[in-house]
Every structure is written in C-alpha cells, then in structure tokens.
Design a protein around this motif. Structure first.
Motif, mmCIF file in Angstrom:
data_model
loop_
_atom_site.group_PDB
_atom_site.id
_atom_site.type_symbol
_atom_site.label_atom_id
_atom_site.label_comp_id
_atom_site.label_asym_id
_atom_site.label_seq_id
_atom_site.Cartn_x
_atom_site.Cartn_y
_atom_site.Cartn_z
ATOM 1 N N UNK A 219 41.629 50.949 28.906
ATOM 2 C CA UNK A 219 42.011 50.931 30.942
ATOM 3 C C UNK A 219 41.419 49.468 31.124
ATOM 4 N N UNK A 220 42.226 48.442 31.975
ATOM 5 C CA UNK A 220 41.109 47.985 32.609
ATOM 6 C C UNK A 220 41.216 48.170 34.366
ATOM 7 N N UNK A 221 39.623 48.442 34.582
ATOM 8 C CA UNK A 221 39.164 48.964 35.461
ATOM 9 C C UNK A 221 39.193 48.599 37.256
ATOM 10 N N UNK A 222 39.725 47.704 37.072
ATOM 11 C CA UNK A 222 39.718 47.157 38.910
ATOM 12 C C UNK A 222 41.222 47.134 39.011
ATOM 13 N N UNK A 223 41.170 47.486 40.256
ATOM 14 C CA UNK A 223 43.040 47.564 40.700
ATOM 15 C C UNK A 223 42.866 46.830 41.419
ATOM 16 N N UNK A 224 44.465 46.804 41.946
ATOM 17 C CA UNK A 224 45.417 45.628 41.611
ATOM 18 C C UNK A 224 45.186 45.191 43.576
ATOM 19 N N UNK A 225 44.442 44.801 44.353
ATOM 20 C CA UNK A 225 43.432 45.394 45.816
ATOM 21 C C UNK A 225 42.848 43.540 46.340
ATOM 22 N N UNK A 226 42.575 43.708 47.700
ATOM 23 C CA UNK A 226 41.441 42.645 47.718
ATOM 24 C C UNK A 226 40.230 42.962 47.380
ATOM 25 N N UNK A 227 39.803 44.637 47.576
ATOM 26 C CA UNK A 227 38.967 44.813 47.046
ATOM 27 C C UNK A 227 38.910 44.713 45.572
ATOM 28 N N UNK A 228 39.526 45.295 44.729
ATOM 29 C CA UNK A 228 39.401 45.215 43.265
ATOM 30 C C UNK A 228 39.340 43.328 42.757
ATOM 31 N N UNK A 229 40.270 42.989 42.979
ATOM 32 C CA UNK A 229 40.314 41.354 43.187
ATOM 33 C C UNK A 229 38.079 40.408 43.701
ATOM 34 N N UNK A 230 38.292 40.990 44.433
ATOM 35 C CA UNK A 230 36.154 40.267 45.304
ATOM 36 C C UNK A 230 35.376 40.914 43.653
ATOM 37 N N UNK A 231 36.145 42.093 43.446
ATOM 38 C CA UNK A 231 34.861 42.832 42.187
ATOM 39 C C UNK A 231 34.901 42.548 40.929
ATOM 40 N N UNK A 232 35.976 42.302 40.561
ATOM 41 C CA UNK A 232 36.442 41.281 39.527
ATOM 42 C C UNK A 232 35.491 40.097 39.086
ATOM 43 N N UNK A 233 35.911 39.710 41.178
ATOM 44 C CA UNK A 233 35.030 38.535 40.914
ATOM 45 C C UNK A 233 33.682 38.123 40.140
ATOM 46 N N UNK A 234 32.994 39.068 41.346
ATOM 47 C CA UNK A 234 31.695 39.175 41.366
ATOM 48 C C UNK A 234 31.217 39.922 40.271
ATOM 49 N N UNK A 235 31.341 40.540 39.091
ATOM 50 C CA UNK A 235 31.683 41.543 38.098
ATOM 51 C C UNK A 235 32.030 40.866 37.016
ATOM 52 N N UNK A 236 33.564 41.056 36.654
ATOM 53 C CA UNK A 236 33.427 40.645 34.951
ATOM 54 C C UNK A 236 33.386 39.096 35.141
ATOM 55 N N UNK A 237 32.878 39.678 33.499
ATOM 56 C CA UNK A 237 32.736 38.779 32.776
ATOM 57 C C UNK A 237 33.297 38.303 31.284
ATOM 58 N N UNK A 238 33.173 37.299 30.490
ATOM 59 C CA UNK A 238 33.992 36.798 29.455
ATOM 60 C C UNK A 238 33.182 37.690 28.715
ATOM 61 N N UNK A 239 33.834 38.596 27.581
ATOM 62 C CA UNK A 239 33.042 39.187 26.433
ATOM 63 C C UNK A 239 32.787 38.887 25.230
ATOM 64 N N UNK B 114 35.287 33.143 35.766
ATOM 65 C CA UNK B 114 35.544 34.781 34.776
ATOM 66 C C UNK B 114 36.221 35.277 35.536
ATOM 67 N N UNK B 115 35.669 36.190 36.288
ATOM 68 C CA UNK B 115 36.463 37.798 36.092
ATOM 69 C C UNK B 115 37.380 37.584 37.198
ATOM 70 N N UNK B 116 37.271 36.350 37.817
ATOM 71 C CA UNK B 116 38.511 35.728 38.515
ATOM 72 C C UNK B 116 40.055 35.633 38.199
ATOM 73 N N UNK B 117 39.515 34.847 37.564
ATOM 74 C CA UNK B 117 40.685 34.365 36.315
ATOM 75 C C UNK B 117 41.503 35.022 35.698
#
Length: 228
Positions: free
Chosen positions: A70-90, A144-147
């Motif tokens: 499952x994709x662990x970041x929700x569809x919200x402003x908070x989820x978007x900011x978390x993905x932008x800061x934490x998510x990297x291309x594996x 990478x995370x925000x994209x």
C-alpha cells in the motif's frame, strides 16, 4: 486347436479395441463426476447458493494483493508534504530505467508539461490547458517524492495516473522528470547506477510508524492501484 486359435484372435481384437479408446488422463467412467469436473458459474451471475446471490465477491476488508505494498501517504496537504520530504526513488538511476521513463513521459506527460519539462506542451500552446508550471519552478521545488505523489493522486487539473501505470513505471517517469529539472537548472548530469540493485517487491518504502491504513482508506488505495 482351431477353436482355441479363433478364440485367441477374438480376444486379441477385443483387447486392442478396448485399449485403443482408453485415455489415462480422462477415465471412461467416473464415480461422482462432480468431484472431477467442477460446476462452472458466470462471474456476475446470480445463484442462490452464494451470499447475496452474487457469485463475484469483493476482497475481505483490509486485504491487499500478494506482492503489492500500500502507498503510505494520504491524499492531503499533510500527506503531500511528508511524501515531498521523505519519499525517495527506490529504483537505480540506470540508463535502462531512464530510457523507459523518457518513453513513458512522452506518452503521458509531454502533452502538457512539454518535452523539456518547461510547462509548454502542445495542449498549453493551443491554450487548451493553462497554468502548467515548469519543473524548475522555485515555488514548487519538486522532489522525487512530490513527483511520485502527484502521479499517484493527481493535483488540480492533472488526474491520477495510478490506474494507467505500474509502481515501477511511475518511478521510471520520476527519474526522467528529475533529469529534466536538472537540465532546466543547468545542473551537472547525474551518473548512472547499476540495475542489479533493483528490488521490485520493495518499490514503495516502508510505511511510517505513525501512519495507519485501515478500513476505507485501505480500500481506496486498492481501487486506485487497481491491477498493477
């Protein structure tokens, strides 16, 4: 003597006739044939033997397909900011992945974002869609995370691409988008990595300890990911 010979001939013919029609994979006689040949049902047919009279069933709540995360970041402003800061291309930044990303980008993205990622795709030039930003837009400062997050959920007039692309394909597009951003910013070319480091079953990083996916949220994730 002749009688025995004739009987032997008859017996031989009977044996040959019997064995020639024998198929060891499909016995001629079956005891309770329903145990060998199951009863077939139409996928969306109505049958009294099933709950709610419906043959096709929904997955049990909270279950996910084997081999999918499952994709662990929700569809919200908070989820978007978390993905932008934490998510990297594996997946590795390899020549093969970049070439695949370029091909997919041309199919799905270039029509709006342009071949150079400057926000001047053919639909923008024809004024069918307006306000498409360039990848070097300092106000957005894409990562990478925000994209990936935007490809997964969509943003504003851009819809989600979770149903059209697989997890790996989105990460390949992600690599190419970041390459275009680097070119627009005139940054040095990134060196390629080895493909041997790819672990396809772990394309999505582990969900954060403070992130919970239950009930309706999990079903939403499944619906959006579909048959990837």
């Amino acid at each position: 003597m002749k009688s025995l010979f004739h009987k032997s001939i008859v017996l031989f013919l009977v044996v040959v006739t019997t064995t020639s029609c024998f198929n060891k994979d499909k016995p001629n006689y079956q005891y309770f044939p329903d145990m060998y040949v199951p009863v077939s049902y139409e996928a969306y047919g109505e049958y009294d033997i099933f709950a709610n009279g419906q043959e096709a069933k929904l997955p049990v709540d909270g279950t996910i397909p084997r081999g999918w995360s499952p994709y662990g970041y929700e569809n919200s402003n908070e989820g978007s900011e978390k993905a932008k800061a934490q998510l990297t291309n594996p997946i590795p930044y390899s020549e093969e992945n970049l070439a695949a990303g370029q091909q997919l980008y041309t199919i799905y993205c270039a029509v709006c974002h342009g071949d150079q990622g400057n926000g001047k795709g053919i639909l923008v030039e024809r004024e069918k869609i307006l306000g498409v930003p360039s990848y070097d837009d300092a106000g957005r400062a894409i990562t990478e995370g925000s994209v990936y997050h935007v490809m997964y959920y969509g943003l504003n007039s851009m819809g989600s691409y979770a149903s059209q692309t697989s997890i790996e394909e989105r990460w390949q597009i992600d690599h190419y988008v970041m390459k275009l951003k680097g070119e627009l910013l005139e940054q040095p070319e990134r060196e390629f990595e080895s493909d041997t480091a790819t672990v396809k079953q772990n394309l999505i990083p582990a969900v954060n300890a403070d992130t919970t996916i239950l009930g309706a949220d999990a079903n939403t994730e499944l619906d959006q990911e579909g048959t990837n």
